[in-house]
Design a protein around this motif. Structure first.
Motif, PDB file in Angstrom:
ATOM      1  N   SER A 197       0.814  -1.213   0.000  1.00 44.67           N
ATOM      2  CA  SER A 197       0.000   0.000   0.000  1.00 44.67           C
ATOM      3  C   SER A 197       0.848   1.264   0.000  1.00 44.67           C
ATOM      4  CB  SER A 197      -0.952   0.008   1.204  1.00 44.67           C
ATOM      5  OG  SER A 197      -0.229  -0.143   2.406  1.00 44.67           O
ATOM      6  N   SER A 198       1.945   1.258   0.760  1.00 42.75           N
ATOM      7  CA  SER A 198       2.735   2.484   0.892  1.00 42.75           C
ATOM      8  C   SER A 198       3.659   2.723  -0.295  1.00 42.75           C
ATOM      9  CB  SER A 198       3.567   2.450   2.183  1.00 42.75           C
ATOM     10  OG  SER A 198       4.583   1.460   2.111  1.00 42.75           O
ATOM     11  N   PHE A 199       4.011   1.675  -1.033  1.00 48.01           N
ATOM     12  CA  PHE A 199       4.961   1.825  -2.140  1.00 48.01           C
ATOM     13  C   PHE A 199       4.342   1.484  -3.495  1.00 48.01           C
ATOM     14  CE2 PHE A 199       8.548   0.346  -4.804  1.00 48.01           C
ATOM     15  CZ  PHE A 199       9.308   1.511  -4.795  1.00 48.01           C
ATOM     16  N   TYR A 200       3.952   0.235  -3.687  1.00 48.68           N
ATOM     17  CA  TYR A 200       3.475  -0.183  -5.017  1.00 48.68           C
ATOM     18  C   TYR A 200       2.139   0.459  -5.390  1.00 48.68           C
ATOM     19  CZ  TYR A 200       7.217  -3.604  -4.826  1.00 48.68           C
ATOM     20  OH  TYR A 200       8.445  -4.200  -4.751  1.00 48.68           O
ATOM     21  N   LYS A 201       1.209   0.462  -4.459  1.00 50.12           N
ATOM     22  CA  LYS A 201      -0.074   1.100  -4.756  1.00 50.12           C
ATOM     23  C   LYS A 201       0.121   2.585  -5.037  1.00 50.12           C
ATOM     24  CE  LYS A 201      -3.694   2.526  -1.989  1.00 50.12           C
ATOM     25  NZ  LYS A 201      -4.734   2.404  -0.960  1.00 50.12           N
ATOM     26  N   MET A 202       0.993   3.217  -4.283  1.00 46.91           N
ATOM     27  CA  MET A 202       1.289   4.635  -4.475  1.00 46.91           C
ATOM     28  C   MET A 202       1.807   4.904  -5.887  1.00 46.91           C
ATOM     29  SD  MET A 202       4.367   6.557  -4.603  1.00 46.91           S
ATOM     30  CE  MET A 202       5.570   5.693  -3.606  1.00 46.91           C
ATOM     31  N   ARG A 203       2.669   4.038  -6.386  1.00 49.36           N
ATOM     32  CA  ARG A 203       3.198   4.217  -7.748  1.00 49.36           C
ATOM     33  C   ARG A 203       2.084   4.108  -8.784  1.00 49.36           C
ATOM     34  NH1 ARG A 203       8.629   0.590  -8.371  1.00 49.36           N
ATOM     35  NH2 ARG A 203       7.037  -0.911  -8.962  1.00 49.36           N
ATOM     36  N   TRP A 204       1.232   3.094  -8.624  1.00 50.82           N
ATOM     37  CA  TRP A 204       0.139   2.911  -9.579  1.00 50.82           C
ATOM     38  C   TRP A 204      -0.827   4.094  -9.545  1.00 50.82           C
ATOM     39  CZ3 TRP A 204      -0.528  -0.097 -13.637  1.00 50.82           C
ATOM     40  CH2 TRP A 204       0.235  -1.249 -13.751  1.00 50.82           C
ATOM     41  N   GLU A 205      -1.116   4.599  -8.362  1.00 53.93           N
ATOM     42  CA  GLU A 205      -2.035   5.744  -8.254  1.00 53.93           C
ATOM     43  C   GLU A 205      -1.492   6.947  -9.008  1.00 53.93           C
ATOM     44  OE1 GLU A 205      -4.382   5.064  -4.022  1.00 53.93           O
ATOM     45  OE2 GLU A 205      -2.371   5.946  -3.987  1.00 53.93           O
ATOM     46  N   ALA A 237      -0.085  15.617 -19.359  1.00 53.66           N
ATOM     47  CA  ALA A 237       0.328  15.114 -18.050  1.00 53.66           C
ATOM     48  C   ALA A 237       1.748  15.541 -17.740  1.00 53.66           C
ATOM     49  CB  ALA A 237       0.223  13.596 -18.018  1.00 53.66           C
ATOM     50  N   GLN A 238       1.962  15.931 -16.496  1.00 55.74           N
ATOM     51  CA  GLN A 238       3.297  16.310 -16.062  1.00 55.74           C
ATOM     52  C   GLN A 238       4.153  15.054 -15.921  1.00 55.74           C
ATOM     53  OE1 GLN A 238       3.318  18.591 -12.478  1.00 55.74           O
ATOM     54  NE2 GLN A 238       5.536  18.869 -12.467  1.00 55.74           N
ATOM     55  N   GLU A 239       5.357  15.106 -16.438  1.00 55.84           N
ATOM     56  CA  GLU A 239       6.252  13.959 -16.366  1.00 55.84           C
ATOM     57  C   GLU A 239       6.627  13.679 -14.907  1.00 55.84           C
ATOM     58  OE1 GLU A 239      10.502  12.397 -18.233  1.00 55.84           O
ATOM     59  OE2 GLU A 239       9.584  14.247 -18.963  1.00 55.84           O
ATOM     60  N   ILE A 240       6.627  12.411 -14.549  1.00 54.95           N
ATOM     61  CA  ILE A 240       6.920  12.020 -13.179  1.00 54.95           C
ATOM     62  C   ILE A 240       8.379  11.580 -13.060  1.00 54.95           C
ATOM     63  CG2 ILE A 240       6.392  10.363 -11.332  1.00 54.95           C
ATOM     64  CD1 ILE A 240       3.560  10.174 -12.472  1.00 54.95           C
ATOM     65  N   ASP A 241       9.062  12.112 -12.069  1.00 51.26           N
ATOM     66  CA  ASP A 241      10.416  11.669 -11.759  1.00 51.26           C
ATOM     67  C   ASP A 241      10.278  10.467 -10.832  1.00 51.26           C
ATOM     68  OD1 ASP A 241      12.964  11.207 -10.809  1.00 51.26           O
ATOM     69  OD2 ASP A 241      13.453  13.322 -10.502  1.00 51.26           O
ATOM     70  N   LYS A 244      12.743   9.926  -7.929  1.00 54.18           N
ATOM     71  CA  LYS A 244      12.516  10.803  -6.777  1.00 54.18           C
ATOM     72  C   LYS A 244      11.332  10.323  -5.944  1.00 54.18           C
ATOM     73  CE  LYS A 244      11.758  15.537  -5.270  1.00 54.18           C
ATOM     74  NZ  LYS A 244      10.822  15.072  -4.235  1.00 54.18           N
ATOM     75  N   VAL A 245      10.257   9.899  -6.632  1.00 59.53           N
ATOM     76  CA  VAL A 245       9.082   9.383  -5.928  1.00 59.53           C
ATOM     77  C   VAL A 245       9.475   8.212  -5.024  1.00 59.53           C
ATOM     78  CG1 VAL A 245       6.926   8.091  -6.258  1.00 59.53           C
ATOM     79  CG2 VAL A 245       7.381  10.132  -7.629  1.00 59.53           C
ATOM     80  N   GLU A 246      10.268   7.307  -5.572  1.00 60.20           N
ATOM     81  CA  GLU A 246      10.656   6.109  -4.824  1.00 60.20           C
ATOM     82  C   GLU A 246      11.721   6.412  -3.782  1.00 60.20           C
ATOM     83  OE1 GLU A 246      11.561   3.224  -7.818  1.00 60.20           O
ATOM     84  OE2 GLU A 246       9.582   3.439  -8.734  1.00 60.20           O
TER      85      GLU A 246
END
Length: 205
Positions: free
Chosen positions: A146-154, A169-173, A176-178
């Motif tokens: 929930s805290s990592f993989y689900k966050m990425r998919w969201e 859509a704004q490009e995602i780094d 940095k997110v991870e």
């Protein structure tokens, strides 16, 4: 997936018919969690493929429907994994905490950073992105789903929604997110859940 997921789900269903009899048996619960984990993982794979198909067909509502199902499956998977101490994120970091508890704060934090980076970014941006070592040692742990993989998919789903709505859509780094997750000091569940895996299995199978 090199086998029939329908047959696999039936095997899981049959295994869970004895849940009430063996719910206090640690070995049985370990296997029940592992079997349900694989069943849900198979459904995540199937759902993500349907999301891609809906996206390619420009089917916005189909994409959103499958996206909601995907996020829901991550929540269910997280719950299932937290029913066995062997599948919790806490089980992974506890030995590190136990070993470093008498050390200085800098060393403690460095050990934790290395442990979290190992199973996600594989440390630095260069190795993660250009070295193709991103997710190299990934794990399926309760709390991490929930805290990592689900966050990425969201984040990805939100990006695609903007695009399908005709926006830019704004490009995602992603590194940095991870890396923000690696650096976070989130406290993870130490208490093991006691859910009816039979009821959860009935719901998802």
């Amino acid at each position: 997936i090199p086998y029939s997921t329908t047959d696999f789900d039936e095997a899981v269903r049959l295994f869970l018919t004895d849940f009430d009899k063996f719910k206090d048996n640690e070995c049985y619960i370990y296997d029940a969690v592992d079997l349900l984990r694989q069943s849900i993982a198979n459904k995540l794979t199937d759902t993500s493929r349907k999301m891609v198909s809906a996206y390619k067909a420009k089917d916005y509502f189909g994409f959103m429907s499958q996206s909601e199902k995907l996020i829901s499956l991550f929540d269910t998977l997280d719950k299932v994994l937290l029913n066995s101490e062997y599948f919790t994120f806490n089980s992974y970091i506890k030995p590190i905490e136990d070993y470093s508890h008498k050390l200085d704060d800098f060393t403690k934090e460095l050990y934790m950073l290395n442990a979290k980076a190992l199973i996600t970014t594989w440390y630095c941006r260069l190795l993660s992105d250009k070295g193709n070592l991103h997710d190299y040692a990934h794990r399926q742990y309760g709390d991490m789903m929930s805290s990592f993989y689900k966050m990425r998919w969201e984040k990805l789903i939100e990006q695609v929604k903007v695009e399908m709505d005709g926006g830019t859509a704004q490009e995602i780094d992603w590194f940095k997110v991870e890396w923000d997750w690696v650096l976070s000091d989130t406290k993870y569940t130490k208490k093991v859940r006691k859910d009816s895996l039979k009821a959860i299995g009935k719901q998802i199978l």
